[in-house]
Design a protein around this motif. Structure first.
Motif, short mmCIF file in Angstrom:
data_model
loop_
_atom_site.label_atom_id
_atom_site.label_comp_id
_atom_site.label_asym_id
_atom_site.label_seq_id
_atom_site.Cartn_x
_atom_site.Cartn_y
_atom_site.Cartn_z
N ASN A 198 0.85 -1.19 0.00
CA ASN A 198 0.00 0.00 0.00
C ASN A 198 0.89 1.24 0.00
O ASN A 198 1.71 1.42 0.91
CB ASN A 198 -0.89 -0.01 1.24
CG ASN A 198 -1.92 1.11 1.23
OD1 ASN A 198 -1.71 2.15 0.62
ND2 ASN A 198 -3.01 0.90 1.93
N PRO A 199 0.76 2.11 -1.01
CA PRO A 199 1.64 3.28 -1.07
C PRO A 199 1.60 4.15 0.19
O PRO A 199 2.61 4.75 0.56
CB PRO A 199 1.11 4.06 -2.28
CG PRO A 199 0.51 3.00 -3.15
CD PRO A 199 -0.10 2.02 -2.20
N SER A 200 0.45 4.21 0.86
CA SER A 200 0.35 5.04 2.05
C SER A 200 1.18 4.50 3.20
O SER A 200 1.48 5.22 4.17
CB SER A 200 -1.11 5.17 2.49
OG SER A 200 -1.64 3.92 2.88
N ASP A 201 1.57 3.22 3.12
CA ASP A 201 2.39 2.60 4.16
C ASP A 201 3.89 2.73 3.91
O ASP A 201 4.69 2.30 4.74
CB ASP A 201 2.04 1.11 4.29
CG ASP A 201 0.62 0.88 4.79
OD1 ASP A 201 0.07 1.79 5.44
OD2 ASP A 201 0.07 -0.19 4.50
N ILE A 202 4.26 3.32 2.78
CA ILE A 202 5.68 3.46 2.46
C ILE A 202 6.28 4.57 3.32
O ILE A 202 5.81 5.71 3.31
CB ILE A 202 5.88 3.79 0.97
CG1 ILE A 202 5.37 2.64 0.09
CG2 ILE A 202 7.36 4.04 0.67
CD1 ILE A 202 5.39 2.96 -1.39
N THR A 203 7.30 4.23 4.05
CA THR A 203 7.97 5.20 4.92
C THR A 203 9.32 5.61 4.32
O THR A 203 9.86 4.91 3.45
CB THR A 203 8.21 4.60 6.31
OG1 THR A 203 9.09 3.48 6.19
CG2 THR A 203 6.90 4.14 6.94
N THR A 204 9.84 6.70 4.83
CA THR A 204 11.17 7.11 4.36
C THR A 204 12.22 6.08 4.80
O THR A 204 13.23 5.91 4.12
CB THR A 204 11.53 8.50 4.90
OG1 THR A 204 11.36 8.53 6.32
CG2 THR A 204 10.64 9.56 4.26
N THR A 205 11.94 5.42 5.91
CA THR A 205 12.85 4.35 6.35
C THR A 205 12.89 3.23 5.32
O THR A 205 13.97 2.73 4.95
CB THR A 205 12.41 3.78 7.71
OG1 THR A 205 12.45 4.82 8.69
CG2 THR A 205 13.33 2.65 8.15
N ALA A 206 11.70 2.84 4.82
CA ALA A 206 11.62 1.77 3.82
C ALA A 206 12.29 2.18 2.52
O ALA A 206 12.97 1.38 1.87
CB ALA A 206 10.16 1.40 3.57
N ILE A 207 12.11 3.44 2.14
CA ILE A 207 12.74 3.93 0.91
C ILE A 207 14.26 3.88 1.04
O ILE A 207 14.97 3.42 0.15
CB ILE A 207 12.27 5.37 0.60
CG1 ILE A 207 10.76 5.40 0.34
CG2 ILE A 207 13.02 5.92 -0.63
CD1 ILE A 207 10.18 6.81 0.31
N ALA A 208 14.76 4.38 2.17
CA ALA A 208 16.21 4.38 2.39
C ALA A 208 16.77 2.96 2.41
O ALA A 208 17.81 2.68 1.82
CB ALA A 208 16.52 5.09 3.71
N GLN A 209 16.04 2.04 3.06
CA GLN A 209 16.49 0.66 3.10
C GLN A 209 16.52 0.04 1.71
O GLN A 209 17.46 -0.70 1.37
CB GLN A 209 15.58 -0.15 4.02
CG GLN A 209 15.75 0.15 5.49
CD GLN A 209 14.78 -0.62 6.38
OE1 GLN A 209 13.78 -1.17 5.90
NE2 GLN A 209 15.07 -0.66 7.66
N ARG A 210 15.51 0.33 0.90
CA ARG A 210 15.48 -0.20 -0.46
C ARG A 210 16.68 0.28 -1.25
O ARG A 210 17.21 -0.44 -2.11
CB ARG A 210 14.17 0.22 -1.15
CG ARG A 210 14.04 -0.16 -2.63
CD ARG A 210 14.17 -1.65 -2.87
NE ARG A 210 13.11 -2.40 -2.25
CZ ARG A 210 12.03 -2.84 -2.89
NH1 ARG A 210 11.88 -2.61 -4.19
NH2 ARG A 210 11.11 -3.53 -2.26
N MET A 211 17.12 1.49 -0.97
CA MET A 211 18.24 2.07 -1.71
C MET A 211 19.59 1.77 -1.06
O MET A 211 20.64 2.13 -1.61
CB MET A 211 18.04 3.59 -1.80
CG MET A 211 16.78 4.00 -2.53
SD MET A 211 16.55 5.78 -2.49
CE MET A 211 17.92 6.30 -3.54
N GLY A 212 19.59 1.13 0.11
CA GLY A 212 20.84 0.85 0.79
C GLY A 212 21.47 2.09 1.39
O GLY A 212 22.69 2.20 1.48
N LEU A 213 20.59 3.04 1.83
CA LEU A 213 21.07 4.30 2.39
C LEU A 213 20.54 4.48 3.81
O LEU A 213 19.65 3.76 4.25
CB LEU A 213 20.58 5.48 1.55
CG LEU A 213 20.99 5.55 0.08
CD1 LEU A 213 20.28 6.72 -0.58
CD2 LEU A 213 22.49 5.69 -0.05
N THR A 214 21.06 5.48 4.49
CA THR A 214 20.48 5.92 5.75
C THR A 214 19.42 6.98 5.44
O THR A 214 19.43 7.58 4.35
CB THR A 214 21.53 6.54 6.67
OG1 THR A 214 22.06 7.73 6.04
CG2 THR A 214 22.68 5.56 6.92
#
Length: 205
Positions: A29-45
């Protein structure tokens, strides 16, 4: 988790962020996407992510801009390569279907933004995209009437709404079935019905 190089130019990092969000929206669900999840997907902090975007809304704005630019560019290219208005409409329809098939997270994000109760910039961007898309369809439909391909009494605005609604219906069916490939399979037959509905009726006397 997708690993990307940690040291990228700013523009490439922003583009990679958009890609990560679109990918995640295809999985949850797009509304459940967090900046933490985005950073993890990219291998970043998160700190590295926020060096390029001040907040989550800024990321969503970049995603909506990406969607608008690429979808409209694709449909314009498809329409311009067609031999007639009705063929252009079919090319736009199939191109849109192809875009959704490649990026199943996109319609989820668009629907999600439109369902927001509050007015936000990403929501306004989706509304603008829909308006610009509809204007393109109306021009093609008017050209089809002028060239005698379409019913001369055709309500162009209603036909444009039906065109968009038909794609949305296919998208919803594919999401409910959890089968993205279904949309490509169903699209040709569905457009054939739409085409018969708007085409000029031949005199059968």
């Amino acid at each position: 988790m997708n690993q990307r190089p940690k040291h990228l130019p700013a523009e490439e990092r922003r583009a990679a962020t958009v890609e990560a969000v679109v990918d995640l929206a295809g999985e949850q669900n797009p509304s459940d996407i967090t900046t933490t999840a985005i950073a993890q997907r990219m291998g970043l902090t998160q700190g590295a992510l926020f060096r390029h975007f001040p907040n989550k809304d800024a990321i969503l704005q970049a995603v909506m801009s990406w969607v608008s630019e690429r979808l409209l560019a694709r449909v314009d290219k498809a329409a311009n390569s067609a031999a007639s208005p009705i063929e252009a409409l079919e090319a736009v329809f199939m191109t849109h279907i192809g875009f959704v098939s490649e990026h199943p997270g996109v319609p989820r994000m668009l629907f999600g933004e439109l369902q927001r109760a509050e007015e936000t910039l990403p929501k306004r961007m989706v509304q603008t995209l829909t308006q610009r898309y509809g204007e393109r369809l109306c021009r093609l439909l008017e050209a089809g009437k002028a060239q005698g391909e379409l019913d001369p009494d055709l309500d162009v605005k209603a036909a444009a709404l039906l065109f968009i609604g038909t794609i949305q219906g296919l998208v919803m069916q594919s999401l409910m079935a959890d089968d993205v490939a279904r949309i490509r399979h169903d699209a040709p037959n569905v457009f054939a019905i739409y085409r018969r509905g708007i085409s000029r009726m031949e005199n059968t006397k």
